[in-house]
Design a protein around this motif. Structure first.
Motif, PDB file in Angstrom:
ATOM      1  N   ILE A  33       0.959  -1.421   0.096  1.00 57.22           N
ATOM      2  CA  ILE A  33       0.061  -0.132   0.226  1.00 57.22           C
ATOM      3  C   ILE A  33       1.173   1.283  -0.166  1.00 57.22           C
ATOM      4  N   SER A  34       0.865   2.031  -0.268  1.00 53.49           N
ATOM      5  CA  SER A  34       0.992   4.282  -1.158  1.00 53.49           C
ATOM      6  C   SER A  34       0.724   5.175   0.508  1.00 53.49           C
ATOM      7  N   PHE A  35       1.102   5.142   1.171  1.00 54.35           N
ATOM      8  CA  PHE A  35       0.602   6.191   2.498  1.00 54.35           C
ATOM      9  C   PHE A  35       2.084   7.447   2.041  1.00 54.35           C
ATOM     10  N   ILE A  36       1.493   8.179   1.530  1.00 53.18           N
ATOM     11  CA  ILE A  36       1.743  10.144   1.245  1.00 53.18           C
ATOM     12  C   ILE A  36       1.347  10.773   2.538  1.00 53.18           C
ATOM     13  N   HIS A  37       1.732  11.229   2.774  1.00 51.11           N
ATOM     14  CA  HIS A  37       2.364  12.734   3.206  1.00 51.11           C
ATOM     15  C   HIS A  37       2.904  13.651   3.571  1.00 51.11           C
ATOM     16  N   TRP A  38       3.065  15.075   4.264  1.00 48.85           N
ATOM     17  CA  TRP A  38       3.991  15.390   4.105  1.00 48.85           C
ATOM     18  C   TRP A  38       4.470  16.477   5.277  1.00 48.85           C
ATOM     19  N   ARG A  39       4.732  15.717   6.454  1.00 45.80           N
ATOM     20  CA  ARG A  39       5.463  15.353   7.466  1.00 45.80           C
ATOM     21  C   ARG A  39       6.863  15.256   7.564  1.00 45.80           C
ATOM     22  N   GLY A  40       7.548  14.923   6.757  1.00 46.23           N
ATOM     23  CA  GLY A  40       9.331  14.931   6.979  1.00 46.23           C
ATOM     24  C   GLY A  40       9.704  14.802   7.693  1.00 46.23           C
ATOM     25  N   GLU A  41       9.571  15.598   8.758  1.00 49.63           N
ATOM     26  CA  GLU A  41       9.912  15.453  10.127  1.00 49.63           C
ATOM     27  C   GLU A  41       9.354  14.083  11.478  1.00 49.63           C
ATOM     28  N   ASP A  42       8.706  13.908  10.597  1.00 45.89           N
ATOM     29  CA  ASP A  42       7.707  12.251  11.228  1.00 45.89           C
ATOM     30  C   ASP A  42       8.357  11.135  10.422  1.00 45.89           C
ATOM     31  N   SER A  43       9.711  11.204   9.390  1.00 45.32           N
ATOM     32  CA  SER A  43      10.328  10.296   9.005  1.00 45.32           C
ATOM     33  C   SER A  43      10.364   8.818   9.709  1.00 45.32           C
ATOM     34  N   GLU A  44      11.322   9.251  10.188  1.00 46.87           N
ATOM     35  CA  GLU A  44      11.875   8.065  11.264  1.00 46.87           C
ATOM     36  C   GLU A  44      11.278   7.469  12.092  1.00 46.87           C
ATOM     37  N   ILE A  45      10.793   8.032  12.864  1.00 52.28           N
ATOM     38  CA  ILE A  45       9.436   7.539  13.936  1.00 52.28           C
ATOM     39  C   ILE A  45       8.031   6.485  12.588  1.00 52.28           C
ATOM     40  N   PHE A  46       8.106   6.980  11.362  1.00 58.08           N
ATOM     41  CA  PHE A  46       6.556   5.879  11.395  1.00 58.08           C
ATOM     42  C   PHE A  46       7.225   4.744  10.262  1.00 58.08           C
TER      43      PHE A  46
END
Length: 411
Positions: A33-46
């Motif tokens: 599945i494709s998950f898209i968003h705008w919060r690059g600062e949350d990348s590590e926890i995601f």
């Protein structure tokens, strides 16, 4: 395995599927599945959460794509149309939500059990026409962050009226500090407008009335707001170079103890602490009227709204990902890693910043007015009028120019 693509070269691009075409992942073919968003600062926890999710759901892979927020605002609808990108996507409330809703790209998830993981009063921004089209994950306060340590040192208390706010700023200035770090080059005008206007125009329908011609930006509520922006600028409380300052630069000014306040919101507290762990931070809002006239104490927003693409062929797997993110254990991990309040119930906030800001949960705050502007061009015009005033234009002229854009869109 997932692929993280971050940055501006993604204009018009969508994620590439790397798995099979199965849907639920329950013992069937592997699906991605494709998950898209705008919060690059949350990348590590995601990344961590995706890894855990894939361990628990071995037939489902999550491919995450992160876009710069401005690009995401303008391109999300296009990315979602054919269903190949954004099986799970995020939406801003307000004009973007309205655009995606009108395009029919939200799947109604009202009947899903995981909706009960959220506080009912905090997910209204994702509702329309009796449906739950999206679930806001983040609860943020769009009002200044301030250096509590510095305020204590200077004997400053957050003010409860406009004169007190000006005196507070003057004390900071007299002691060699920039009172308000203002990122005028990107998000500052659109964020600081909310607490600045909340008591000047306490009618929460004011922007709906603007769009049907019952209210105008040339009226006192908006001209006064612009005049107060001008006053902050003229007195040196907002730096003269503010229109060239980006959010990262404004954050650094507060972290370096060169500025007393940051004119954005609670979501920046963790970034400030990353640069200076010794600071004690709090939240305040400018009260632009007298204390007895003030209706609201601050601004809140429920945003980062999780949604399922109505065009997706992998809706069951997409819903599993949202369900996973909304369980208290995983939500708590996300909240404490990012310094974000959430709309999920039963989350324990561990960081000092979140605990300090928790008092705002009991205050009389208003949903961010800017996100109640249903038209993107009008929203841009409203924000541009603030930038014009900070650039030297008169409040009356700036309001008049913005009203012309409103009239064009109404007509």
């Amino acid at each position: 395995m997932f692929v993280l693509l971050v940055s501006s070269f993604l204009v018009g691009c969508s994620s590439k599927e790397s798995g099979g075409n199965g849907d639920s992942g329950d013992g069937g073919d592997e699906t991605t599945i494709s998950f898209i968003h705008w919060r690059g600062e949350d990348s590590e926890i995601f990344k961590e959460l995706i890894s855990k999710f894939e361990d628990e759901n071995p037939n489902i892979k999550v491919e995450m794509t992160v876009y710069p927020s401005e690009q995401y605002q303008s391109t999300a609808q296009t990315l979602l149309r054919d269903g190949s990108t954004g099986d799970v996507f995020t939406s801003f409330p307000g004009s973007q939500f309205e655009i995606i809703k009108k395009a029919g790209l939200f799947e109604d998830i009202a009947g899903e059990a995981f909706v009960d993981n959220f506080s009912p009063n905090l997910i209204k921004a994702g509702q329309a026409d009796g449906q739950q089209l999206a679930l806001p994950l983040q609860l943020v306060y769009n009002q200044p962050v301030y250096n509590k340590s510095l305020f204590k040192e200077l004997g400053i208390e957050p003010a409860d009226d406009w004169e007190g706010f000006l005196e507070m700023c003057q004390t900071l200035l007299d002691n060699g500090y920039t009172p308000i770090a203002f990122p005028g080059a990107d998000i500052g005008p659109g964020q600081f407008m909310n607490p600045m206007m909340m008591n000047n125009a306490p009618d929460e329908e004011v922007f709906a009335k603007l769009m049907n011609g019952e209210a105008k930006l040339t009226e006192e509520w908006w001209v006064k707001t612009l005049a107060q922006f001008q006053e902050l600028s003229d007195k040196g409380y907002i730096a003269k170079d503010a229109l060239g300052t980006k959010h990262e630069g404004a954050i650094a000014l507060v972290a370096q103890e060169k500025a007393g306040m940051l004119a954005t919101g609670s979501y920046a507290m963790a970034n400030i602490k990353d640069l200076n762990a010794d600071l004690e931070l709090g939240l305040l809002a400018p009260i632009t009227v007298s204390a007895d006239e003030a209706k609201y104490e601050g601004i809140h927003t429920t945003t980062f709204m999780l949604a399922v693409n109505s065009q997706s062929k992998k809706k069951d797997a997409a819903k599993k990902w949202i369900e996973f993110l909304s369980t208290p254990e995983n939500a708590e991990n996300y909240a404490n890693s990012t310094g974000q309040f959430l709309t999920v119930k039963d989350v324990n906030y561990e960081s000092a910043e979140l605990q300090a800001a928790a008092e705002w949960l009991d205050k009389n705050t208003r949903f961010q007015p800017r996100y109640l502007i249903p038209n993107a061009d009008v929203e841009k015009a409203v924000i541009a009028s603030i930038q014009s005033v900070l650039g030297g234009e008169t409040p009356e002229k700036a309001a008049e120019e913005a009203q012309k854009i409103v009239d064009q869109n109404i007509n």
